[in-house]
Design a protein around this motif. Structure first.
Motif, PDB file in Angstrom:
ATOM      1  N   THR A  89      41.017  30.008  38.498  1.00 27.11           N
ATOM      2  CA  THR A  89      40.461  28.896  39.395  1.00 27.11           C
ATOM      3  C   THR A  89      40.186  28.238  37.828  1.00 27.11           C
ATOM      4  N   ILE A  90      38.944  27.101  37.866  1.00 28.64           N
ATOM      5  CA  ILE A  90      38.526  26.891  37.641  1.00 28.64           C
ATOM      6  C   ILE A  90      37.033  27.126  37.469  1.00 28.64           C
ATOM      7  N   GLY A  91      36.669  27.617  38.286  1.00 26.18           N
ATOM      8  CA  GLY A  91      35.849  28.507  37.874  1.00 26.18           C
ATOM      9  C   GLY A  91      35.439  29.720  37.758  1.00 26.18           C
ATOM     10  N   LYS A  92      37.066  30.593  37.788  1.00 24.52           N
ATOM     11  CA  LYS A  92      37.307  32.062  37.048  1.00 24.52           C
ATOM     12  C   LYS A  92      37.827  31.309  35.236  1.00 24.52           C
ATOM     13  N   LYS A  93      38.438  30.160  35.247  1.00 28.29           N
ATOM     14  CA  LYS A  93      38.206  30.376  33.838  1.00 28.29           C
ATOM     15  C   LYS A  93      37.358  29.910  32.687  1.00 28.29           C
ATOM     16  N   VAL A  94      36.084  29.364  33.291  1.00 29.00           N
ATOM     17  CA  VAL A  94      34.480  29.277  32.817  1.00 29.00           C
ATOM     18  C   VAL A  94      33.948  30.377  32.470  1.00 29.00           C
ATOM     19  N   MET A  95      33.859  31.278  33.968  1.00 28.38           N
ATOM     20  CA  MET A  95      33.413  32.841  33.898  1.00 28.38           C
ATOM     21  C   MET A  95      34.370  33.561  33.006  1.00 28.38           C
ATOM     22  N   GLY A  96      35.268  33.404  32.541  1.00 24.24           N
ATOM     23  CA  GLY A  96      36.221  34.406  31.920  1.00 24.24           C
ATOM     24  C   GLY A  96      37.333  35.689  33.193  1.00 24.24           C
ATOM     25  N   LEU A  97      37.385  34.960  34.109  1.00 23.12           N
ATOM     26  CA  LEU A  97      37.684  36.137  34.972  1.00 23.12           C
ATOM     27  C   LEU A  97      39.200  35.384  35.436  1.00 23.12           C
ATOM     28  N   ARG A  98      40.081  36.692  35.642  1.00 17.84           N
ATOM     29  CA  ARG A  98      41.754  36.409  36.295  1.00 17.84           C
ATOM     30  C   ARG A  98      41.752  37.101  36.964  1.00 17.84           C
ATOM     31  N   VAL A  99      42.806  36.888  38.816  1.00 16.95           N
ATOM     32  CA  VAL A  99      43.460  37.859  39.331  1.00 16.95           C
ATOM     33  C   VAL A  99      44.649  38.378  38.678  1.00 16.95           C
ATOM     34  N   VAL A 100      44.540  39.945  38.989  1.00 18.64           N
ATOM     35  CA  VAL A 100      45.813  40.486  38.790  1.00 18.64           C
ATOM     36  C   VAL A 100      46.468  40.863  39.064  1.00 18.64           C
ATOM     37  N   ASP A 101      47.827  41.474  39.463  1.00 14.72           N
ATOM     38  CA  ASP A 101      48.350  42.912  40.192  1.00 14.72           C
ATOM     39  C   ASP A 101      47.717  44.245  40.017  1.00 14.72           C
ATOM     40  N   GLU A 102      47.358  45.107  41.332  1.00 18.17           N
ATOM     41  CA  GLU A 102      46.054  45.996  41.019  1.00 18.17           C
ATOM     42  C   GLU A 102      47.341  47.053  39.667  1.00 18.17           C
ATOM     43  N   ARG A 103      48.377  47.041  39.864  1.00 20.10           N
ATOM     44  CA  ARG A 103      48.945  47.164  39.075  1.00 20.10           C
ATOM     45  C   ARG A 103      49.129  48.038  38.078  1.00 20.10           C
ATOM     46  N   GLY A 104      48.581  46.288  37.455  1.00 20.60           N
ATOM     47  CA  GLY A 104      48.674  46.110  36.031  1.00 20.60           C
ATOM     48  C   GLY A 104      50.118  44.887  36.172  1.00 20.60           C
ATOM     49  N   LEU A 105      51.057  44.980  36.814  1.00 22.13           N
ATOM     50  CA  LEU A 105      52.412  44.143  37.483  1.00 22.13           C
ATOM     51  C   LEU A 105      51.683  42.895  36.770  1.00 22.13           C
TER      52      LEU A 105
END
Lengths: 260, 312
Positions: A89-105
């Motif tokens: 999201t915009i907040g995650k972009k600013v903070m350098g975060l990302r939602v990813v799959d927990e198995r790396g997929l």
């Protein structure tokens, strides 16, 4: 796949190698949430004149459309952003975060939908208290929505390959005649030491001449104690060249090592 | 590269990406046993992580979302796959309705506690029907139908999503929502029947209720499926695996229910609020019955032949 009670999620893939994802902490996630909240409020405020105009021009239909647009922005904006921007999201972009799959997929749309639908439960009773407590006790720092959707929030790492070749290009390395000593050197030098030596070479021109002599001298003496090369290999060699040879030995590609 | 990889029909591109991934994996494997540069290792980990996600997540059907296929095949298929959840949700609502009816039958003193809307408390069904059927020169809802429709959609979608999300409380929250909805529904139904307004009630509820009530039940179905995944009944899979298998179904049920509630909101605002003599009850009941039969025919039978074809 395995996880540990630290700030990283280690994933072992079928190819036999592992990689780690640095997990986002509760503070950065909270800041990202507030940035998103502020952005959403700003967007709604910006759109208010448009909504007012729509209501004046469109009457009943305008009001209805306004209600639906506001509902979509409030309930669905994060979902839409995470779907379009691959877990950000915009907040995650600013903070350098990302939602990813927990198995790396790859993150699936259904995972984005569910983690956002469960946001309501995570937010109970106030200020994400339930989700915050759950994530504190989770080995992967997952709130309930993440747990159900099989997602984790990680810090994005911007890494580029070190440009070792340009630093070492065209220089003769007398250590190459002593393959067994080079192997021992690679074994004994720690990653931190090799990185320090590399950075000393990369920043060569930034250093004062006196400081440069001092640093290269200290590094060369340190590496000399690790492995003793024969006199013919190091005769008349400056400290800087010695460090350069050490770095070249450590960072030389595996194919070059095999050929030698 | 990602766009190219998504199209697996481009075999040359896919092979090239695979070879790059294998080279990066191989280099990373060698580095992991060496005292090498951490930045390089981090860089390779990023490459391998991205490659792994792209290659191992690619499936034949993941290229593009097809709305029509999703509506006509995926949604009814998912509904049938998790039909037990719908049946339990329906049973909970029916039990709640029976309790609501029982409470109303035992006395009208506690109506305030049961009914969430004041107009249901302050006037009897007969009074309401008399008011609704009174001839007037102007349309009572003129200039407010779209607003009312949007508010209904917003409210009902929110309630349905809450019912699904509360499944994470081992299904308890979902059960409570379904049961409470049933209590209100049962109380209203008995109230109108006892007051001799059965036809009005059916004509009022059926046009939008034929979609609205099943949609909320589908939300509840999702919540119960989520609760079951959390508890782990009837499977030896780990919690994470159970969630992984369930998540696509939950998202589909949520999306399908939301779509149904959009239609229910339109019908409720533009059709249900008109009564005889403006709109004869027979027309309303016929319309609602057709909707109900059509909806359940769709949910129970749509996409069945295509599913069988795919399995074969």
């Amino acid at each position: 796949m395995s996880d540990q009670r630290t700030a990283t999620l280690n994933i072992v893939i079928p190819e036999g190698v592992s990689f780690s994802l640095p997990l986002a902490g509760p503070i950065t996630r909270s800041i990202a949430f507030f940035i998103d909240f502020a952005t959403m409020s700003a967007v709604l405020s910006t759109l208010t004149p448009i909504f007012t105009a729509m209501q004046l021009i469109g009457g009943d239909t305008g009001v209805g459309v306004t209600i639906l647009i506001q509902f979509i922005i409030i309930e669905g904006s994060k979902m839409i952003m995470e779907l379009l921007w691959r877990g950000q999201t915009i907040g995650k972009k600013v903070m350098g975060l990302r939602v990813v799959d927990e198995r790396g997929l790859k993150l699936r749309p259904s995972q984005v939908v569910i983690r956002n639908l469960l946001r309501f439960v995570d937010a109970l009773p106030l200020f994400y208290a339930l989700g915050g407590i759950v994530s504190l006790f989770s080995s992967r720092a997952q709130r309930l929505g993440d747990l159900a959707a099989g997602t984790v929030v990680v810090r994005t790492v911007h890494s580029s390959p070190p440009d070792v070749a340009s630093i070492l290009a065209g220089k003769f390395n007398s250590f190459r005649d002593h393959a067994h000593l080079e192997a021992r050197l690679r074994q004994k030098v720690t990653p931190e030491e090799s990185q320090l030596a590399l950075h000393a070479l990369v920043r060569r021109d930034e250093l004062e001449s006196g400081a440069r002599v001092k640093i290269y001298g200290a590094l060369a003496n340190h590496f000399r104690e690790k492995v003793k090369f024969p006199d013919e290999a190091i005769h008349g060699m400056s400290d800087e060249q010695y460090v350069r040879n050490v770095v070249e030995t450590i960072f030389r590609s595996r194919k070059s090592v095999a050929r030698n | 590269m990602r766009e190219g990889l998504a199209d697996l029909s481009d075999l040359r591109h896919a092979r090239h990406v695979l070879s790059l991934f294998q080279r990066a994996s191989s280099d990373l494997a060698q580095l992991q046993g060496y005292s090498a540069e951490p930045e390089l290792k981090s860089y390779l980990e990023t490459l391998v992580g991205a490659g792994y996600a792209e290659i191992h997540s690619s499936t034949r059907d993941s290229r593009r979302f097809k709305p029509w296929q999703w509506v006509t095949e995926v949604f009814p298929e998912t509904f049938r796959r998790q039909i037990w959840g719908f049946h339990v949700a329906l049973a909970l609502t029916v039990v709640g309705a029976l309790l609501g009816a029982l409470l109303i039958a035992s006395g009208t003193e506690g109506r305030e506690a049961i009914y969430p809307f004041r107009h249901l408390v302050e006037q009897t069904p007969s009074e309401r029907v008399a008011r609704e059927e009174r001839p007037t020169d102007r349309d009572r809802l003129a200039g407010a139908k779209a607003t009312f429709s949007a508010q209904l959609m917003q409210n009902n979608i929110t309630v349905t999503f809450r019912a699904l999300a509360l499944g994470i409380t081992w299904g308890i929250g979902t059960i409570l929502i379904l049961f409470y909805n049933g209590v209100i529904l049962g109380a209203v139904i008995l109230d109108y029947i006892v007051d001799g307004q059965t036809v009005f009630l059916i004509a009022w509820l059926l046009p939008h209720g034929s979609f609205e009530i099943p949609a909320i039940l589908i939300g509840g179905q999702g919540g119960l499926v989520l609760g079951r995944a959390l508890i782990g009944w009837g499977t030896a899979d780990s919690l994470r695996m159970r969630f992984r298998k369930t998540v696509p179904d939950l998202a589909t049920l949520a999306g399908g229910a939301a779509l149904m509630l959009v239609w229910a909101g339109i019908v409720e605002a533009f059709f249900s609020q008109y009564h005889a003599p403006v709109l004869p009850y027979a027309v309303k009941i016929a319309f609602g019955s057709v909707e109900l039969v059509g909806l359940f025919s769709f949910l129970y039978f749509c996409g069945r032949s295509k599913t069988k074809g795919r399995k074969a």
